[in-house]
Scaffold this active site. Structure first.
Site, PDB file in Angstrom:
ATOM      1  N   GLU A  79       1.400   7.255   7.011  1.00 46.85           N
ATOM      2  CA  GLU A  79       2.525   6.847   6.138  1.00 46.85           C
ATOM      3  C   GLU A  79       2.300   7.295   4.696  1.00 46.85           C
ATOM      4  O   GLU A  79       3.244   7.732   4.029  1.00 46.85           O
ATOM      5  CB  GLU A  79       2.688   5.319   6.161  1.00 46.85           C
ATOM      6  N   SER A 136       0.827  -1.215   0.000  1.00 45.68           N
ATOM      7  CA  SER A 136       0.000   0.000   0.000  1.00 45.68           C
ATOM      8  C   SER A 136       0.860   1.263   0.000  1.00 45.68           C
ATOM      9  O   SER A 136       0.470   2.282  -0.580  1.00 45.68           O
ATOM     10  CB  SER A 136      -0.984  -0.006   1.175  1.00 45.68           C
ATOM     11  N   HIS A 174       9.035   3.188   8.898  1.00 48.79           N
ATOM     12  CA  HIS A 174       8.781   2.304  10.032  1.00 48.79           C
ATOM     13  C   HIS A 174       7.553   2.829  10.792  1.00 48.79           C
ATOM     14  O   HIS A 174       7.455   4.031  11.037  1.00 48.79           O
ATOM     15  CB  HIS A 174      10.003   2.278  10.954  1.00 48.79           C
TER      16      HIS A 174
HETATM   17  C1  GRF Z   1       4.238  -0.382   6.662  1.00 52.08           C
HETATM   18  O1  GRF Z   1       3.485  -0.276   7.832  1.00 52.08           O
HETATM   19  C2  GRF Z   1       5.631   0.104   6.883  1.00 52.08           C
HETATM   20  O2  GRF Z   1       5.713   1.064   7.886  1.00 52.08           O
HETATM   21  C3  GRF Z   1       6.373  -1.143   7.323  1.00 52.08           C
HETATM   22  O3  GRF Z   1       5.776  -2.166   6.567  1.00 52.08           O
HETATM   23  C4  GRF Z   1       4.433  -1.824   6.250  1.00 52.08           C
HETATM   24  C5  GRF Z   1       4.276  -2.040   4.776  1.00 52.08           C
HETATM   25  O4  GRF Z   1       2.936  -2.023   4.380  1.00 52.08           O
HETATM   26  N1  GRF Z   1       7.774  -0.997   7.100  1.00 52.08           N
HETATM   27  P1  GRF Z   1       2.574  -2.010   2.843  1.00 52.08           P
HETATM   28  O5  GRF Z   1       3.160  -3.278   2.214  1.00 52.08           O
HETATM   29  O6  GRF Z   1       3.173  -0.765   2.251  1.00 52.08           O
HETATM   30  O7  GRF Z   1       1.089  -2.009   2.780  1.00 52.08           O
END
Ligand code: GRF
Length: 217
Positions: free
Chosen positions: A189, A26, A124
């Protein structure tokens, strides 16, 4: 700032990004959308995964971005030597300027880090240096913090320990479950990561030791 000796991240006309992920992707989708909308002056040159069925590869292919599964080898939490060589070669062939980890679940080691020194970033889901490692949103909830969030940082040889580029905070509410808090952090994020990558692609980020500076715009 007078006296600041900072290293500027090199930029060129066509800034090329390689994305590594192991999961649903995502954050990759948020980045690809931001590139398509002209908010990040860059091209996503390649997407690589250590998991053949990872959603991130399917998302990349939907967007016609070169996407490749590279078998990680015999270890559970890192790449073996052959795999590391294959990842480095794929990224060098794609001539990437920056490597963006988006849910890549393996720790990167010496040769990989040396090949792309200072040019690997990660996101993170905690306000580092609190709660490095796995399921940090659950760690935050269990600890009872009132503010959680996410951090974009450069990758060094430690776990979630590199210099911090940007952070975004979200509240922890009384009714939160780990899943609800995780979703709120995810939403933060999708705004933070594209903003940090855009600044890197524009050459607006400089680094002095552990401190990262954003050019005033
Ligand atoms: C995210 O929560 C990121 O912070 C961590 O891994 C997750 C990845 O999620 N490092 P996605 O695959 O981008 O949905």
């Amino acid at each position: 700032m007078a006296g600041r000796s900072a290293i500027q991240i090199a930029v060129n006309n066509s800034f090329r990004i390689g994305v590594l992920g192991s999961g649903k992707g995502s954050n990759f989708v948020a980045l690809a959308d931001a590139v398509a909308a002209g908010k990040i002056p860059a091209e996503i040159a390649v997407v690589l995964s250590d998991v053949e069925s990872a959603g991130i590869l399917a998302h990349a292919r939907e967007q016609k971005i070169p996407a490749q599964f590279i078998p990680p080898g015999k270890f559970r939490t890192k790449l073996d030597e052959d795999a590391e060589r294959a990842f480095v070669a794929a990224l060098q062939n794609a001539k990437v300027d920056l490597i963006v980890l988006a849910g890549f679940m393996r720790v990167l080691k010496g040769d990989f880090l040396r090949a792309f020194e200072g040019r690997i970033v990660n996101i993170h889901p905690s306000l580092l240096p609190c709660f490095p490692g796995l399921e940090s949103w659950r760690q935050a909830l269990d600890h009872g913090v009132k503010v959680a969030g996410c951090t974009v940082h450069f990758v060094d040889a430690g776990v979630d320990s590199g210099a911090i580029i940007g952070q975004s905070a979200v509240p922890v509410l009384d009714d939160d479950t780990a899943e609800i808090l995780h979703q709120r952090i995810h939403a933060a994020e999708y705004e933070l990561y594209p903003r940090c990558i855009a600044a890197l692609a524009r050459g607006e980020i400089s680094v002095a030791g552990r401190r990262v500076f954003w050019k005033k715009t």
